[in-house]
Scaffold this motif. Sequence first.
Motif, PDB file in Angstrom:
ATOM      1  N   LYS A   1       0.802  -1.101   0.070  1.00  0.00           N
ATOM      2  CA  LYS A   1      -0.102   0.047   0.052  1.00  0.00           C
ATOM      3  C   LYS A   1       0.847   1.116  -0.044  1.00  0.00           C
ATOM      4  N   THR A   2       0.411   2.361  -0.523  1.00  0.00           N
ATOM      5  CA  THR A   2       0.927   3.555  -0.748  1.00  0.00           C
ATOM      6  C   THR A   2       0.844   4.236   0.706  1.00  0.00           C
ATOM      7  N   ILE A   3       1.566   5.438   1.252  1.00  0.00           N
ATOM      8  CA  ILE A   3       1.271   6.205   2.120  1.00  0.00           C
ATOM      9  C   ILE A   3      -0.044   6.826   2.473  1.00  0.00           C
TER      10      ILE A   3
ATOM     11  N   GLU B   1      -2.692   5.565   1.240  1.00  0.00           N
ATOM     12  CA  GLU B   1      -3.758   4.371   1.624  1.00  0.00           C
ATOM     13  C   GLU B   1      -3.683   3.997   3.088  1.00  0.00           C
TER      14      GLU B   1
ATOM     15  N   LYS C   1       6.359   4.883   5.806  1.00  0.00           N
ATOM     16  CA  LYS C   1       5.389   3.871   5.583  1.00  0.00           C
ATOM     17  C   LYS C   1       5.338   3.076   7.002  1.00  0.00           C
TER      18      LYS C   1
END
Length: 125
Positions: free
Chosen positions: A10-12, A14, A33
Amino acid sequence: MFTRSELEIKTIPELRNLCRRYGLKPTGNPGYKTSYITSLMVFPAIALSQFQQGRGLRSPDFANFQVLGRMIDEMNTPTNEQAALMRITLEGRRMAYPDRYTQEQLLNLHKAKMLLEQAFSLLSI
C-alpha cells in the motif's frame, strides 16, 4: 488482522486512510510507511492487552452484574392487557392525550427491559 506483506504494497496515502478509518495514529514520523504499518499491525494485540489489564472498556464487577439482574427482576413482566396495549402501540395506534404519554412510557419501559435483558445476556458470555 493485517499482514506485513498486505500493508507493504500500500502507498502512504492508503495507509494513512486505513489509520484514519480505525482511529489510529502512526507510530513515529508520518512521512514513513513503517510508522503506519507498525500501528496497523500491533493495535489488535495492544487493544486486547489493555482490556486484560482493565484499561479502557471493562466488564462490570460481580456486584454490579447482580444489580443489573435485580433491576430486570424488579421491572417484572407485563400483564396480558399491557402486552396487548404494547402490540397495538407497535401497530401505530395511539390513545388520546393525556393517556398517550403513559402509553408511550409503558412501551419505552418494556423496550428498556428488553435491552437490559440483552445486555445481561451479552455480559454473561
